[in-house]
Design a protein around this motif. Structure first.
Motif, mmCIF file in Angstrom:
data_model
loop_
_atom_site.group_PDB
_atom_site.id
_atom_site.type_symbol
_atom_site.label_atom_id
_atom_site.label_comp_id
_atom_site.label_asym_id
_atom_site.label_seq_id
_atom_site.Cartn_x
_atom_site.Cartn_y
_atom_site.Cartn_z
ATOM 1 N N PHE A 181 58.176 2.707 130.878
ATOM 2 C CA PHE A 181 57.196 2.629 131.945
ATOM 3 C C PHE A 181 57.164 1.255 132.604
ATOM 4 C CE2 PHE A 181 55.947 5.799 128.864
ATOM 5 C CZ PHE A 181 55.727 6.902 129.669
ATOM 6 N N GLY A 182 57.786 0.276 131.985
ATOM 7 C CA GLY A 182 57.815 -1.073 132.543
ATOM 8 C C GLY A 182 56.613 -1.899 132.113
ATOM 9 N N GLY A 183 56.702 -3.187 132.371
ATOM 10 C CA GLY A 183 55.619 -4.092 132.014
ATOM 11 C C GLY A 183 55.377 -4.112 130.524
ATOM 12 N N ALA A 184 54.106 -4.198 130.148
ATOM 13 C CA ALA A 184 53.734 -4.291 128.735
ATOM 14 C C ALA A 184 53.573 -2.923 128.073
ATOM 15 C CB ALA A 184 52.428 -5.074 128.605
ATOM 16 N N VAL A 185 53.817 -1.856 128.821
ATOM 17 C CA VAL A 185 53.645 -0.507 128.269
ATOM 18 C C VAL A 185 54.832 -0.179 127.367
ATOM 19 C CG1 VAL A 185 53.399 1.937 128.835
ATOM 20 C CG2 VAL A 185 52.368 0.207 130.321
ATOM 21 N N PRO A 186 54.573 0.149 126.100
ATOM 22 C CA PRO A 186 55.690 0.452 125.199
ATOM 23 C C PRO A 186 56.366 1.766 125.580
ATOM 24 C CG PRO A 186 53.606 0.848 124.079
ATOM 25 C CD PRO A 186 53.274 0.248 125.419
ATOM 26 N N PRO A 187 57.675 1.851 125.378
ATOM 27 C CA PRO A 187 58.370 3.110 125.674
ATOM 28 C C PRO A 187 57.994 4.177 124.653
ATOM 29 C CG PRO A 187 59.872 1.560 124.645
ATOM 30 C CD PRO A 187 58.573 0.825 124.864
ATOM 31 N N LEU A 188 58.227 5.408 125.030
ATOM 32 C CA LEU A 188 58.059 6.492 124.074
ATOM 33 C C LEU A 188 59.269 7.400 124.163
ATOM 34 C CD1 LEU A 188 57.084 9.404 125.537
ATOM 35 C CD2 LEU A 188 55.018 8.091 125.834
ATOM 36 N N THR A 189 59.425 8.230 123.157
ATOM 37 C CA THR A 189 60.539 9.169 123.122
ATOM 38 C C THR A 189 60.028 10.553 123.472
ATOM 39 O OG1 THR A 189 61.682 7.887 121.425
ATOM 40 C CG2 THR A 189 62.329 10.192 121.664
ATOM 41 N N GLY A 190 60.663 11.174 124.436
ATOM 42 C CA GLY A 190 60.377 12.560 124.776
ATOM 43 C C GLY A 190 61.473 13.437 124.198
ATOM 44 N N ASP A 191 61.115 14.646 123.798
ATOM 45 C CA ASP A 191 62.098 15.548 123.208
ATOM 46 C C ASP A 191 61.614 16.982 123.378
ATOM 47 O OD1 ASP A 191 64.334 16.468 121.839
ATOM 48 O OD2 ASP A 191 63.657 15.780 119.862
ATOM 49 N N GLU A 192 62.515 17.888 123.498
ATOM 50 C CA GLU A 192 62.181 19.310 123.540
ATOM 51 C C GLU A 192 61.941 19.793 122.113
ATOM 52 O OE1 GLU A 192 61.648 21.350 126.024
ATOM 53 O OE2 GLU A 192 62.327 20.098 127.680
ATOM 54 N N PRO A 193 61.071 20.773 121.951
ATOM 55 C CA PRO A 193 60.878 21.336 120.603
ATOM 56 C C PRO A 193 62.103 22.145 120.182
ATOM 57 C CG PRO A 193 59.576 22.547 122.224
ATOM 58 C CD PRO A 193 60.214 21.392 122.954
ATOM 59 N N ALA A 194 62.196 22.426 118.890
ATOM 60 C CA ALA A 194 63.279 23.268 118.369
ATOM 61 C C ALA A 194 63.127 24.662 118.985
ATOM 62 C CB ALA A 194 63.192 23.331 116.847
ATOM 63 N N PRO A 195 64.157 25.383 119.202
ATOM 64 C CA PRO A 195 65.522 25.136 118.755
ATOM 65 C C PRO A 195 66.352 24.288 119.727
ATOM 66 C CG PRO A 195 65.436 27.302 119.749
ATOM 67 C CD PRO A 195 64.024 26.725 119.796
ATOM 68 N N LEU A 196 65.809 24.006 120.914
ATOM 69 C CA LEU A 196 66.572 23.241 121.896
ATOM 70 C C LEU A 196 66.726 21.785 121.459
ATOM 71 C CD1 LEU A 196 67.895 23.950 124.583
ATOM 72 C CD2 LEU A 196 65.805 23.206 125.731
#
Length: 148
Positions: free
Chosen positions: A22-37
């Protein structure tokens, strides 16, 4: 009102996992699809959208009440995004239901009716989403009384 652009960077980590910066001081996060994808190691795009709607509506309700010097904290939001198939048999978000709960009894807040009548209009995300997806909003107080 000033025009503004929001920039977010997504970088594929593996399969359906993406680092979302997100930029700046905002920490990144991980996005992921649920199983089975995917492996479900982070919120899915639908969860991120639901969170954005709930967060924006919560912010807007807080803003509307604070305009009248009221303290409704802590506000909670529960958001349900219903997914179904469209006429082409593709998965789509059919509707988003939001339940906001104030942290205090409604009777303790002055100008509550005015705030409830206008707060949704302040929400950039929900009002934008509503152009394509129905969004319903209910508001309750800390005693469980339905206010809207």
């Amino acid at each position: 009102m000033n025009d503004e652009a929001v920039h977010v960077r997504l970088t594929q980590l593996q399969d359906y996992q993406f680092s979302i910066e997100f930029g700046g001081a905002v920490p990144p996060l991980t996005g992921d699809e649920p199983a089975p994808l995917g492996a479900g190691l982070g919120p899915s795009p639908v969860q991120l959208l639901a969170a954005a709607v709930g967060n924006c509506l919560s912010d807007s309700l807080l803003f509307a009440l604070r305009k009248f010097k009221q303290k409704p904290e802590p506000i909670q939001a529960e958001v349900t995004a219903t997914i179904g198939r469209n006429t082409e048999n593709r998965l789509r978000i059919q509707n988003i239901d939001v339940k906001l709960t104030l942290g205090v009894p409604g009777a303790s807040l002055e100008h509550l009716d005015r705030a409830l009548s206008q707060f949704e209009q302040f929400c950039t995300v929900a009002e934008s989403i509503r152009q394509g997806i129905p969004v319903t909003v209910e508001v309750y107080d800390s005693t469980g009384e339905r206010l809207k």
